[in-house]
Design a protein around this motif. Structure first.
Motif, short mmCIF file in Angstrom:
data_model
loop_
_atom_site.label_atom_id
_atom_site.label_comp_id
_atom_site.label_asym_id
_atom_site.label_seq_id
_atom_site.Cartn_x
_atom_site.Cartn_y
_atom_site.Cartn_z
N LYS A 1 1.17 4.04 -2.92
CA LYS A 1 0.86 6.15 -1.96
C LYS A 1 2.16 6.63 -3.32
O LYS A 1 1.58 7.29 -3.39
N ASN A 2 3.04 5.84 -3.24
CA ASN A 2 4.69 6.17 -4.22
C ASN A 2 4.52 5.73 -5.03
O ASN A 2 5.33 6.41 -5.99
N LYS B 1 0.79 -1.51 0.35
CA LYS B 1 -0.25 -0.10 0.02
C LYS B 1 0.86 1.25 0.08
O LYS B 1 0.00 2.60 -0.35
N GLN B 2 2.00 0.83 0.76
CA GLN B 2 2.95 2.32 0.58
C GLN B 2 3.89 2.67 -0.52
O GLN B 2 3.47 3.86 -0.76
#
Length: 374
Positions: free
Chosen positions: A320-321, A316-317
């Motif tokens: 987001k990036n 998920k991180q």
């Protein structure tokens, strides 16, 4: 945040790999451990003894948080290309540290070699031709250290990145087939599997391997031989890794060889190593064309084979990036997706119908998820 990466094949997953995972976590103190793993065919041009989904599950069960596939197009290649693709994928995944096994376990010396303008793919062949070895390795003529050669390739691929490399001592010989050492090699376990010998608890996949059908080259040889003998030379010459007239050599040997072992022994020469022959034959089996490889995009995504809760949160991180994550088959770029599906069809072709259909269906489903235990 510490993100550690390892390059793996897990062919099959064994106690030495668990040791590697444990030491990687200890060395790096990582928050997330990512493995980039070859699929159903491995770097030396061999079918994996057990499919990638069972190997993924074993990795996640024993300490890996996220397993990313090294696509077939890059997995079945020489050391340089294999390493470049693996490190590029780990770099895209944001790893801060990479840990790999080494026979010498001397990172400083490996870095010195990586800084030299050498062709890693030719390193082994150059040494076998009679050239001297670097004194730092202390190797005798015509011997070599496979993990160190791959390590040099990894270090070359890391140049220009911010990744910190680490080595751990390899605790067995790469090609040994005995179960005498603390951690039996993958070669020893494959030998035990194909000869129905006890595995002495050296792999958590022992029960699965005991019932898994044979996926060695002999099982695929009839299809390969038929293809070599019934395909015109011009078509064969357009296949990936079919260079310098190797198709003539393969066809000639296929004509007079009734078994894979005889065929391989006849094909291996000073010019063509065993791994080169096997990789070429794998791409012939999958019908990988040169123009397909040339047109591939440069690792623009991460194909996820499996994750646990930590891996899920990290994905998920990454998203987001704006890192492209392919958790569904149709999210893989089309050119790579087509090759991946063909490689699965080829791998599954010698398996019983139920398992064959299961693997083909599994290829287009989502990743394996290991839920957090209460």
């Amino acid at each position: 945040m510490k993100i550690a990466g390892i390059v793996t094949e897990y062919n099959p997953f064994h106690q030495g790999h668990i040791h590697h995972i444990t030491l990687t976590r200890h060395l790096t103190g990582c928050d997330v451990l990512i493995a980039v793993m070859s699929g159903n065919f491995v770097q030396r041009g061999e079918p994996a003894v057990i499919d990638k989904w069972q190997r993924t599950e074993a990795a996640l069960t024993h300490g890996v948080d996220l397993v990313i596939e090294l696509p077939f197009a890059y997995a079945v290649q020489s050391a340089k290309q294999f390493a470049e693709a693996s490190i590029a994928i780990l770099n895209l995944a944001g790893v801060t540290d990479v840990v790999f096994g080494s026979e010498t376990n001397n990172l400083a010396e490996l870095k010195e070699f990586a800084a030299m303008p050498i062709n890693v793919n030719a390193f082994k062949e150059t040494m076998k031709s009679g050239a001297g070895y670097p004194a730092a390795y202390g190797l005798s003529t015509a011997s070599y250290y496979p993990n160190d050669i791959l390590g040099i390739a990894y270090l070359k691929a890391m140049q220009g990145t911010t990744i910190t490399p680490h080595t751990i001592q390899r605790t067995n010989r790469y090609h040994e087939t005995t179960m005498d050492s603390q951690f039996a090699s993958a070669s020893a376990l494959r030998h035990a599997h194909f000869n129905q010998l006890p595995m002495n608890g050296q792999t958590p996949l022992e029960s699965q391997l005991s019932t898994y059908p044979s996926t060695d080259w002999q099982a695929y040889y009839p299809a390969l031989r038929l293809k070599l003998l019934t395909t015109d030379k011009e078509t064969l010459a357009r296949l990936f890794l079919f260079d310098e007239g190797i198709e003539n050599h393969l066809v000639k040997q296929a004509m007079i060889s009734d078994t894979w072992e005889i065929f391989l022994n006849r094909c291996v020469t000073r010019r063509y190593t065993k791994a080169r022959i096997q990789r070429s034959c794998t791409h012939a089996l999958v019908h990988t064309r040169k123009e397909e490889i040339k047109s591939l995009p440069n690792y623009p995504y991460l194909r996820v084979l499996g994750f646990n809760q930590i891996g899920r949160d990290y994905l998920k991180q990454l998203q987001k990036n704006e890192v492209k994550v392919a958790s569904r088959f149709n999210q893989i770029p089309e050119a790579i997706r087509k090759l991946e599906f063909r490689s699965t069809l080829a791998y599954a072709s010698v398996l019983p119908a139920d398992l064959r259909n299961e693997l083909v269906k599994r290829e287009i489903q989502g990743p394996i998820v290991i839920e957090k235990k209460d």
